[in-house]
Design a protein around this motif. Structure first.
Motif, mmCIF file in Angstrom:
data_model
loop_
_atom_site.group_PDB
_atom_site.id
_atom_site.type_symbol
_atom_site.label_atom_id
_atom_site.label_comp_id
_atom_site.label_asym_id
_atom_site.label_seq_id
_atom_site.Cartn_x
_atom_site.Cartn_y
_atom_site.Cartn_z
ATOM 1 N N SER A 38 0.713 -1.196 -0.050
ATOM 2 C CA SER A 38 0.217 0.115 0.094
ATOM 3 C C SER A 38 0.895 1.230 0.057
ATOM 4 O O SER A 38 0.662 2.344 -0.740
ATOM 5 C CB SER A 38 -0.984 0.120 1.161
ATOM 6 N N THR A 42 1.196 3.877 -3.207
ATOM 7 C CA THR A 42 0.836 5.187 -3.018
ATOM 8 C C THR A 42 2.068 6.402 -3.185
ATOM 9 O O THR A 42 1.913 7.200 -3.933
ATOM 10 C CB THR A 42 0.497 5.485 -1.185
ATOM 11 N N LYS A 43 3.039 5.841 -2.879
ATOM 12 C CA LYS A 43 4.581 6.721 -3.200
ATOM 13 C C LYS A 43 4.554 6.693 -4.667
ATOM 14 O O LYS A 43 5.058 8.006 -5.053
ATOM 15 C CB LYS A 43 5.555 5.738 -2.424
ATOM 16 N N ASN A 45 2.426 6.568 -7.016
ATOM 17 C CA ASN A 45 0.982 7.156 -7.474
ATOM 18 C C ASN A 45 0.457 6.183 -8.931
ATOM 19 O O ASN A 45 0.195 6.294 -9.593
ATOM 20 C CB ASN A 45 1.031 8.245 -8.213
ATOM 21 N N THR A 49 -5.800 6.867 -4.864
ATOM 22 C CA THR A 49 -5.887 6.493 -3.257
ATOM 23 C C THR A 49 -6.919 5.794 -2.794
ATOM 24 O O THR A 49 -6.846 4.839 -2.113
ATOM 25 C CB THR A 49 -5.863 7.548 -2.523
ATOM 26 N N VAL A 52 -6.190 1.809 -3.438
ATOM 27 C CA VAL A 52 -4.885 1.534 -3.138
ATOM 28 C C VAL A 52 -4.842 0.125 -2.252
ATOM 29 O O VAL A 52 -4.197 -0.887 -2.756
ATOM 30 C CB VAL A 52 -3.954 2.497 -2.283
ATOM 31 N N ASN A 269 -1.317 4.160 10.295
ATOM 32 C CA ASN A 269 -1.519 4.825 8.880
ATOM 33 C C ASN A 269 -2.929 4.770 8.590
ATOM 34 O O ASN A 269 -3.333 4.357 7.306
ATOM 35 C CB ASN A 269 -0.494 3.984 7.986
#
Length: 269
Positions: A38, A42-43, A45, A49, A52, A269
């Motif tokens: 995840s 996300t890092k 892209n 979001t 993800v 998170n």
């Protein structure tokens, strides 16, 4: 292209840890793959979001097909798969995982996260506590159909949060006095079934949202899958061999500690 290569390399490193722990603890690796993948998705892209977590879960399940197969082969070789109960366990988790693969897509991401955290914390506490207690009175394993009903619940929850099932199946079987190593071996074999049926649900439901041109098969992200499987397949037998030599209490403590760390990560998170 450089981004995809970097993702593959990072996932290959992740696969090393996943494969070893899959063989050692029979967990299929999803407890590590989902939160770490995840972060990677996300890092870079890779996906919006709000999708993800679904992609991480689906990719985790797809990788578990390969990881659990490697792990189960090693456990079978070491005579650690109790085949007198494994078919019933596998039947139950198949039914649960198939339905869950479709249902999880319709649930809010926050709810899936809460279910994940609550489940793993409860399992961790149970395993940590049992590692300090002497063996209790023997509990008879339920008859086949009843065992299948119980494991259908574990299969559904496992597929929903992208794990191979060991985190739930191992405590269930040890509760019924199944030897720890046999329970881990059974969980490895059952993880294959959970992953296959769960992945089918995520692939079918995700085909309307993403396509193969962007590296996806349903919600399964193929570059990440390749990286994880490339190393986890070879590390799983090493973990299984370690299980054969480590004492049961040590395995339980490692198992509990791993679950607590992962649950903490999901909360933060």
């Amino acid at each position: 292209m450089e981004t995809i290569i970097l993702i593959v390399v990072l996932c290959a490193l992740l696969g090393c840890a996943v494969g070893f722990l899959a063989g050692l603890l029979g967990i299929g690796g999803g407890l590590l793959i989902v939160p770490i993948l995840s972060v990677i998705l996300t890092k870079f892209n890779v996906i919006p979001t709000d999708q993800v977590v679904l992609v991480a879960i689906a990719t985790s399940l797809a990788s578990i097909i390969f990881t659990s197969t490697s792990s189960a082969k090693a456990h079978h070789k070491n005579d650690n798969v109790p085949w007198h109960i494994a078919p019933w366990v596998m039947l139950g988790v198949a039914v649960g995982a198939l339905g869950s693969g479709f249902a999880a897509v319709m649930l809010p991401e926050k709810l899936v996260r809460i279910i994940f955290v609550v489940s793993v914390v409860g399992i961790a506490l149970k395993m940590a506590w049992s590692s300090r207690k002497p063996p209790q009175s023997t509990r008879a394993i339920p008859q086949g159909p009843i065992l299948a009903m119980l494991t259908s619940v574990t299969g559904a929850l496992s597929a929903m949060i992208g794990i191979g099932g060991g985190a739930l199946i191992v405590p269930l079987l040890t509760f019924f006095s199944v030897d720890m190593k046999k329970a881990i071996g059974c969980a490895s074999a059952s993880g294959i079934v959970i992953a296959i049926f769960g992945s089918f649900g995520y692939i079918a439901s995700g085909s309307q949202h993403v396509d193969i041109e962007h590296g996806f098969l349903g919600f399964v992200y193929l570059p990440a899958l390749f990286g994880i499987v490339a190393t986890s397949w070879f590390m799983a037998p090493i973990g299984a061999k370690a299980t054969h030599h480590l004492p049961v209490t040590t395995i339980k403590k490692v198992f509990a500690a791993l679950l607590i760390v992962i649950a903490g990560n999901m909360l933060m998170n």
